[in-house]
Scaffold this motif. Structure first.
Motif, PDB file in Angstrom:
ATOM      1  N   SER A 103      -9.323  68.185 100.820  1.00  0.00           N
ATOM      2  CA  SER A 103      -9.211  68.067  99.538  1.00  0.00           C
ATOM      3  C   SER A 103     -10.022  69.400  99.067  1.00  0.00           C
ATOM      4  O   SER A 103     -11.208  69.582  99.752  1.00  0.00           O
ATOM      5  CB  SER A 103      -9.641  67.050  98.837  1.00  0.00           C
ATOM      6  N   TYR A 104      -9.492  70.184  98.097  1.00  0.00           N
ATOM      7  CA  TYR A 104     -10.120  71.397  97.620  1.00  0.00           C
ATOM      8  C   TYR A 104     -10.478  72.538  98.292  1.00  0.00           C
ATOM      9  O   TYR A 104     -11.028  73.742  98.139  1.00  0.00           O
ATOM     10  CB  TYR A 104     -11.457  71.084  96.872  1.00  0.00           C
ATOM     11  N   LEU A 105     -10.232  72.458  99.606  1.00  0.00           N
ATOM     12  CA  LEU A 105     -10.666  73.399 100.827  1.00  0.00           C
ATOM     13  C   LEU A 105      -9.616  74.453 100.920  1.00  0.00           C
ATOM     14  O   LEU A 105      -9.964  75.773 101.214  1.00  0.00           O
ATOM     15  CB  LEU A 105     -11.207  72.715 101.996  1.00  0.00           C
ATOM     16  N   LYS A 106      -8.405  74.164 100.647  1.00  0.00           N
ATOM     17  CA  LYS A 106      -7.358  75.106 101.053  1.00  0.00           C
ATOM     18  C   LYS A 106      -7.437  76.232 100.368  1.00  0.00           C
ATOM     19  O   LYS A 106      -7.214  77.432 101.001  1.00  0.00           O
ATOM     20  CB  LYS A 106      -6.010  74.376 100.702  1.00  0.00           C
ATOM     21  N   GLU A 155      -0.352  77.188  93.356  1.00  0.00           N
ATOM     22  CA  GLU A 155      -0.809  75.756  93.512  1.00  0.00           C
ATOM     23  C   GLU A 155      -0.345  75.019  92.098  1.00  0.00           C
ATOM     24  O   GLU A 155       0.161  73.788  92.655  1.00  0.00           O
ATOM     25  CB  GLU A 155      -2.455  75.936  93.176  1.00  0.00           C
ATOM     26  N   LYS A 191      -5.300  66.461  96.865  1.00  0.00           N
ATOM     27  CA  LYS A 191      -6.176  66.945  95.607  1.00  0.00           C
ATOM     28  C   LYS A 191      -6.316  68.189  95.522  1.00  0.00           C
ATOM     29  O   LYS A 191      -7.643  68.765  95.579  1.00  0.00           O
ATOM     30  CB  LYS A 191      -7.529  65.921  95.988  1.00  0.00           C
ATOM     31  N   THR A 192      -5.385  68.876  95.249  1.00  0.00           N
ATOM     32  CA  THR A 192      -5.386  70.314  94.786  1.00  0.00           C
ATOM     33  C   THR A 192      -5.885  70.429  93.451  1.00  0.00           C
ATOM     34  O   THR A 192      -6.079  69.590  92.576  1.00  0.00           O
ATOM     35  CB  THR A 192      -3.866  70.926  94.776  1.00  0.00           C
ATOM     36  N   LEU A 193      -6.367  71.616  93.055  1.00  0.00           N
ATOM     37  CA  LEU A 193      -7.110  71.824  91.769  1.00  0.00           C
ATOM     38  C   LEU A 193      -6.132  71.430  90.683  1.00  0.00           C
ATOM     39  O   LEU A 193      -6.731  70.644  89.854  1.00  0.00           O
ATOM     40  CB  LEU A 193      -7.553  73.326  91.664  1.00  0.00           C
ATOM     41  N   LYS A 228      -6.004  67.545  90.308  1.00  0.00           N
ATOM     42  CA  LYS A 228      -7.238  66.825  90.163  1.00  0.00           C
ATOM     43  C   LYS A 228      -7.448  67.134  88.669  1.00  0.00           C
ATOM     44  O   LYS A 228      -8.011  66.120  88.016  1.00  0.00           O
ATOM     45  CB  LYS A 228      -8.509  67.330  91.197  1.00  0.00           C
ATOM     46  N   THR A 258      -6.629  74.085  85.164  1.00  0.00           N
ATOM     47  CA  THR A 258      -6.445  75.131  86.204  1.00  0.00           C
ATOM     48  C   THR A 258      -6.250  76.378  85.756  1.00  0.00           C
ATOM     49  O   THR A 258      -6.937  77.517  86.214  1.00  0.00           O
ATOM     50  CB  THR A 258      -5.368  74.977  87.064  1.00  0.00           C
TER      51      THR A 258
END
Length: 163
Positions: free
Chosen positions: A41-44, A91, A103-105, A108, A114
């Protein structure tokens, strides 16, 4: 591969950390080899931005014998913010296709928030551009053009920050 063989060993050493990040982004090694960094999550988007920024800004300057100073760091951060802004529309577009637990930006915080994050990143990007000492006029013109296109990219349906 052919061009990789033409690079000096010193250049390849600089590429190594980014190559490792790229491999662990794709190849599953977490959770019993069931999960890669793309699924964290969130890192991609940050991994993609770090690798692109390093390979397109930092490595050429270091290999080109540019003195390592705070301008290289500013350029890296600036490029990373720019790439993050470029990733956000994709995204948003892929939000329905991504796994829910990813849990992409946009998943979430929602699409509108965004877009606001993209707007904020873009403003930080231009703030860093203004503080860099060695900014060429052609770069400023190109960036100025992208700044004029920012509302079209971030708010493609004619929406605005007020929505």
């Amino acid at each position: 591969m052919y061009y990789g063989l033409k690079l000096s060993s010193n250049t390849l050493i600089y590429f190594f950390p980014f190559a490792v990040l790229t491999v662990v982004y794709i190849v599953p090694f977490l959770g019993g080899f069931q999960k890669n960094l793309r699924r964290v999550s969130y890192l991609k988007i940050f991994l993609v931005a770090i690798v692109w920024s390093g390979v397109t800004s930092t490595i050429p300057l270091i290999v080109g014998k540019h003195q390592y100073d705070y301008n290289i760091i500013l350029l890296f951060i600036q490029r990373m913010l720019f790439i993050l802004v470029l990733i956000l529309p994709f995204e948003i577009r892929d939000m329905q296709l991504d796994f829910k637990n990813l849990k992409t930006l946009p998943q979430k915080i929602g699409i509108e928030k965004t877009k606001k994050v993209g707007f904020i990143y873009t403003n930080f990007f231009f703030g860093i551009l203004e503080s860099a000492e060695e900014t060429h006029v052609s770069v400023i013109h190109g960036i100025g053009l992208s700044n004029n296109l920012k509302p079209v990219v971030i708010f493609p349906n004619g929406s605005s920050l007020q929505e």
